[in-house]
Write a protein that holds these residues in place. Structure first.
Motif, PDB file in Angstrom:
ATOM      1  N   THR A  22       0.842  -1.192   0.000  1.00  0.00           N
ATOM      2  CA  THR A  22       0.000   0.000   0.000  1.00  0.00           C
ATOM      3  C   THR A  22       0.880   1.247   0.000  1.00  0.00           C
ATOM      4  OG1 THR A  22      -0.134   0.155   2.413  1.00  0.00           O
ATOM      5  CG2 THR A  22      -1.820  -1.202   1.291  1.00  0.00           C
ATOM      6  N   PRO A  23       0.368   2.352  -0.540  1.00  0.00           N
ATOM      7  CA  PRO A  23       1.145   3.597  -0.544  1.00  0.00           C
ATOM      8  C   PRO A  23       1.562   4.034   0.863  1.00  0.00           C
ATOM      9  CG  PRO A  23      -0.718   3.797  -2.035  1.00  0.00           C
ATOM     10  CD  PRO A  23      -0.890   2.496  -1.285  1.00  0.00           C
ATOM     11  N   GLU A  24       0.682   3.849   1.837  1.00  0.00           N
ATOM     12  CA  GLU A  24       1.001   4.217   3.225  1.00  0.00           C
ATOM     13  C   GLU A  24       2.157   3.376   3.764  1.00  0.00           C
ATOM     14  OE1 GLU A  24      -1.414   4.999   7.382  1.00  0.00           O
ATOM     15  OE2 GLU A  24      -2.138   3.419   6.053  1.00  0.00           O
ATOM     16  N   ALA A  25       2.168   2.081   3.440  1.00  0.00           N
ATOM     17  CA  ALA A  25       3.256   1.203   3.890  1.00  0.00           C
ATOM     18  C   ALA A  25       4.564   1.573   3.194  1.00  0.00           C
ATOM     19  CB  ALA A  25       2.902  -0.253   3.619  1.00  0.00           C
ATOM     20  N   THR A  26       4.501   1.882   1.900  1.00  0.00           N
ATOM     21  CA  THR A  26       5.701   2.302   1.169  1.00  0.00           C
ATOM     22  C   THR A  26       6.297   3.545   1.802  1.00  0.00           C
ATOM     23  OG1 THR A  26       4.879   1.370  -0.908  1.00  0.00           O
ATOM     24  CG2 THR A  26       6.582   3.053  -1.076  1.00  0.00           C
ATOM     25  N   GLU A  27       5.452   4.531   2.067  1.00  0.00           N
ATOM     26  CA  GLU A  27       5.927   5.780   2.673  1.00  0.00           C
ATOM     27  C   GLU A  27       6.557   5.536   4.045  1.00  0.00           C
ATOM     28  OE1 GLU A  27       4.109   9.975   4.342  1.00  0.00           O
ATOM     29  OE2 GLU A  27       2.995   8.903   2.794  1.00  0.00           O
ATOM     30  N   MET A  28       5.899   4.714   4.862  1.00  0.00           N
ATOM     31  CA  MET A  28       6.424   4.436   6.202  1.00  0.00           C
ATOM     32  C   MET A  28       7.768   3.702   6.129  1.00  0.00           C
ATOM     33  SD  MET A  28       4.437   2.598   9.324  1.00  0.00           S
ATOM     34  CE  MET A  28       4.769   3.083  10.991  1.00  0.00           C
ATOM     35  N   LEU A  29       7.887   2.724   5.226  1.00  0.00           N
ATOM     36  CA  LEU A  29       9.132   1.968   5.096  1.00  0.00           C
ATOM     37  C   LEU A  29      10.268   2.851   4.577  1.00  0.00           C
ATOM     38  CD1 LEU A  29       7.651  -1.340   3.712  1.00  0.00           C
ATOM     39  CD2 LEU A  29       8.863  -1.072   5.895  1.00  0.00           C
ATOM     40  N   LEU A  30       9.984   3.714   3.589  1.00  0.00           N
ATOM     41  CA  LEU A  30      11.020   4.602   3.064  1.00  0.00           C
ATOM     42  C   LEU A  30      11.454   5.623   4.105  1.00  0.00           C
ATOM     43  CD1 LEU A  30       9.726   5.159  -0.580  1.00  0.00           C
ATOM     44  CD2 LEU A  30      11.751   3.865   0.122  1.00  0.00           C
ATOM     45  N   PHE A  64       0.184 -10.465  12.087  1.00  0.00           N
ATOM     46  CA  PHE A  64       0.846  -9.838  10.937  1.00  0.00           C
ATOM     47  C   PHE A  64       2.318 -10.252  10.947  1.00  0.00           C
ATOM     48  CE2 PHE A  64      -2.846  -7.317  11.388  1.00  0.00           C
ATOM     49  CZ  PHE A  64      -3.075  -6.646  10.204  1.00  0.00           C
ATOM     50  N   ALA A  65       2.834 -10.740   9.814  1.00  0.00           N
ATOM     51  CA  ALA A  65       4.275 -10.990   9.677  1.00  0.00           C
ATOM     52  C   ALA A  65       4.941  -9.625   9.535  1.00  0.00           C
ATOM     53  CB  ALA A  65       4.560 -11.853   8.449  1.00  0.00           C
ATOM     54  N   MET A  66       5.949  -9.361  10.335  1.00  0.00           N
ATOM     55  CA  MET A  66       6.579  -8.048  10.356  1.00  0.00           C
ATOM     56  C   MET A  66       7.438  -7.818   9.116  1.00  0.00           C
ATOM     57  SD  MET A  66       5.192  -6.891  12.956  1.00  0.00           S
ATOM     58  CE  MET A  66       5.994  -5.321  12.872  1.00  0.00           C
ATOM     59  N   VAL A  67       7.458  -6.577   8.654  1.00  0.00           N
ATOM     60  CA  VAL A  67       8.310  -6.175   7.540  1.00  0.00           C
ATOM     61  C   VAL A  67       9.417  -5.311   8.117  1.00  0.00           C
ATOM     62  CG1 VAL A  67       8.442  -4.947   5.349  1.00  0.00           C
ATOM     63  CG2 VAL A  67       6.409  -6.297   5.891  1.00  0.00           C
ATOM     64  N   ARG A  68      10.660  -5.699   7.884  1.00  0.00           N
ATOM     65  CA  ARG A  68      11.828  -5.015   8.425  1.00  0.00           C
ATOM     66  C   ARG A  68      12.567  -4.291   7.304  1.00  0.00           C
ATOM     67  NH1 ARG A  68      10.271  -5.670  13.508  1.00  0.00           N
ATOM     68  NH2 ARG A  68      10.510  -7.746  14.311  1.00  0.00           N
ATOM     69  N   ASN A  69      13.209  -3.199   7.645  1.00  0.00           N
ATOM     70  CA  ASN A  69      14.040  -2.490   6.674  1.00  0.00           C
ATOM     71  C   ASN A  69      15.384  -3.181   6.530  1.00  0.00           C
ATOM     72  OD1 ASN A  69      12.117  -0.228   7.752  1.00  0.00           O
ATOM     73  ND2 ASN A  69      12.937   0.495   5.802  1.00  0.00           N
ATOM     74  N   GLY A  70      15.996  -3.033   5.355  1.00  0.00           N
ATOM     75  CA  GLY A  70      17.305  -3.615   5.075  1.00  0.00           C
ATOM     76  C   GLY A  70      17.171  -4.956   4.376  1.00  0.00           C
ATOM     77  N   VAL A  71      18.285  -5.667   4.310  1.00  0.00           N
ATOM     78  CA  VAL A  71      18.291  -7.003   3.705  1.00  0.00           C
ATOM     79  C   VAL A  71      18.123  -8.034   4.816  1.00  0.00           C
ATOM     80  CG1 VAL A  71      19.686  -6.302   1.718  1.00  0.00           C
ATOM     81  CG2 VAL A  71      20.811  -7.136   3.770  1.00  0.00           C
ATOM     82  N   VAL A  91       0.972  -3.893   4.489  1.00  0.00           N
ATOM     83  CA  VAL A  91       0.103  -2.814   4.947  1.00  0.00           C
ATOM     84  C   VAL A  91       0.621  -2.221   6.258  1.00  0.00           C
ATOM     85  CG1 VAL A  91      -1.949  -3.854   3.875  1.00  0.00           C
ATOM     86  CG2 VAL A  91      -1.402  -4.367   6.252  1.00  0.00           C
ATOM     87  N   VAL A  92       0.082  -1.058   6.617  1.00  0.00           N
ATOM     88  CA  VAL A  92       0.315  -0.467   7.938  1.00  0.00           C
ATOM     89  C   VAL A  92      -0.840  -0.921   8.824  1.00  0.00           C
ATOM     90  CG1 VAL A  92       0.433   1.689   9.239  1.00  0.00           C
ATOM     91  CG2 VAL A  92       1.550   1.514   7.012  1.00  0.00           C
ATOM     92  N   PHE A  93      -0.524  -1.319  10.063  1.00  0.00           N
ATOM     93  CA  PHE A  93      -1.569  -1.768  10.975  1.00  0.00           C
ATOM     94  C   PHE A  93      -1.307  -1.235  12.382  1.00  0.00           C
ATOM     95  CE2 PHE A  93       1.805  -4.793  11.567  1.00  0.00           C
ATOM     96  CZ  PHE A  93       1.714  -5.203  12.889  1.00  0.00           C
ATOM     97  N   PRO A  94      -2.366  -1.097  13.195  1.00  0.00           N
ATOM     98  CA  PRO A  94      -2.197  -0.641  14.578  1.00  0.00           C
ATOM     99  C   PRO A  94      -1.854  -1.814  15.491  1.00  0.00           C
ATOM    100  CG  PRO A  94      -4.523  -0.824  14.075  1.00  0.00           C
ATOM    101  CD  PRO A  94      -3.774  -1.186  12.820  1.00  0.00           C
ATOM    102  N   ARG A  95      -0.708  -1.744  16.148  1.00  0.00           N
ATOM    103  CA  ARG A  95      -0.329  -2.802  17.093  1.00  0.00           C
ATOM    104  C   ARG A  95      -1.106  -2.637  18.392  1.00  0.00           C
ATOM    105  NH1 ARG A  95       6.097  -3.340  17.062  1.00  0.00           N
ATOM    106  NH2 ARG A  95       5.566  -4.546  18.891  1.00  0.00           N
ATOM    107  N   GLY A 148      -0.619   0.387  20.524  1.00  0.00           N
ATOM    108  CA  GLY A 148      -1.114   1.675  20.069  1.00  0.00           C
ATOM    109  C   GLY A 148      -0.248   2.279  18.972  1.00  0.00           C
ATOM    110  N   LYS A 149       0.969   1.767  18.795  1.00  0.00           N
ATOM    111  CA  LYS A 149       1.834   2.255  17.724  1.00  0.00           C
ATOM    112  C   LYS A 149       1.445   1.586  16.418  1.00  0.00           C
ATOM    113  CE  LYS A 149       5.702   3.252  20.698  1.00  0.00           C
ATOM    114  NZ  LYS A 149       7.114   3.105  20.956  1.00  0.00           N
ATOM    115  N   ARG A 150       1.841   2.205  15.324  1.00  0.00           N
ATOM    116  CA  ARG A 150       1.580   1.643  13.995  1.00  0.00           C
ATOM    117  C   ARG A 150       2.848   0.998  13.470  1.00  0.00           C
ATOM    118  NH1 ARG A 150      -2.225   4.316  10.647  1.00  0.00           N
ATOM    119  NH2 ARG A 150      -0.564   5.067   9.323  1.00  0.00           N
ATOM    120  N   ASP A 151       2.689  -0.085  12.723  1.00  0.00           N
ATOM    121  CA  ASP A 151       3.825  -0.803  12.169  1.00  0.00           C
ATOM    122  C   ASP A 151       3.459  -1.319  10.791  1.00  0.00           C
ATOM    123  OD1 ASP A 151       6.394  -1.935  12.041  1.00  0.00           O
ATOM    124  OD2 ASP A 151       6.262  -2.651  14.101  1.00  0.00           O
ATOM    125  N   VAL A 152       4.425  -1.938  10.114  1.00  0.00           N
ATOM    126  CA  VAL A 152       4.200  -2.481   8.772  1.00  0.00           C
ATOM    127  C   VAL A 152       4.292  -3.992   8.833  1.00  0.00           C
ATOM    128  CG1 VAL A 152       4.979  -2.428   6.378  1.00  0.00           C
ATOM    129  CG2 VAL A 152       5.240  -0.391   7.789  1.00  0.00           C
TER     130      VAL A 152
END
Length: 112
Positions: free
Chosen positions: A20-28, A52-59, A93-97, A100-104
């Motif tokens: 999703t565009p929101e997830a792309t923006e948050m990850l970038l 939700f399986a977590m999406v992490r930055n990097g390789v 996607v972005v989701f509310p944990r 209360g914080k949001r994550d991807v």
């Protein structure tokens, strides 16, 4: 026979990811412009209790051999071979944990 085997291997690979565009923006933003992200075999729950399986930055921390690489144009997503997804495409996607914080994360992993 060899052609059939090669075709089967090609069909088994994940060739797309729905981000999703929101997830792309948050990850970038979170990765300070870094394009590489990976789907981890770590699951968190949202407020509704869905995993939700977590999406992490990097390789990936492990060897990249166990991953398919999907280039979405804005992101390069490493998708683990051992994960299966509803409709064969990870939906990021972005989701509310629960905190209360949001994550991807990816909600459509089969049998987490």
């Amino acid at each position: 026979m060899l052609r059939v085997s090669c075709l089967w291997i090609l069909l088994a690979l994940v060739v797309s990811a729905d981000v999703t565009p929101e997830a792309t923006e948050m990850l970038l933003t979170r990765g300070k412009g870094e394009k590489d992200v990976w789907i981890a075999n770590v699951f968190y729950s949202c407020r509704q209790g869905n995993a939700f399986a977590m999406v992490r930055n990097g390789v990936p921390e492990e060897e990249a051999e166990g991953y398919d690489i999907v280039d979405t144009g804005q992101l390069r997503v490493y998708v683990p071979h051992n994960m299966k997804f509803e409709n064969d495409t990870p939906k990021i996607v972005v989701f509310p944990r629960k905190t209360g914080k949001r994550d991807v994360g990816v909600p459509n992993v089969l049998d987490p």
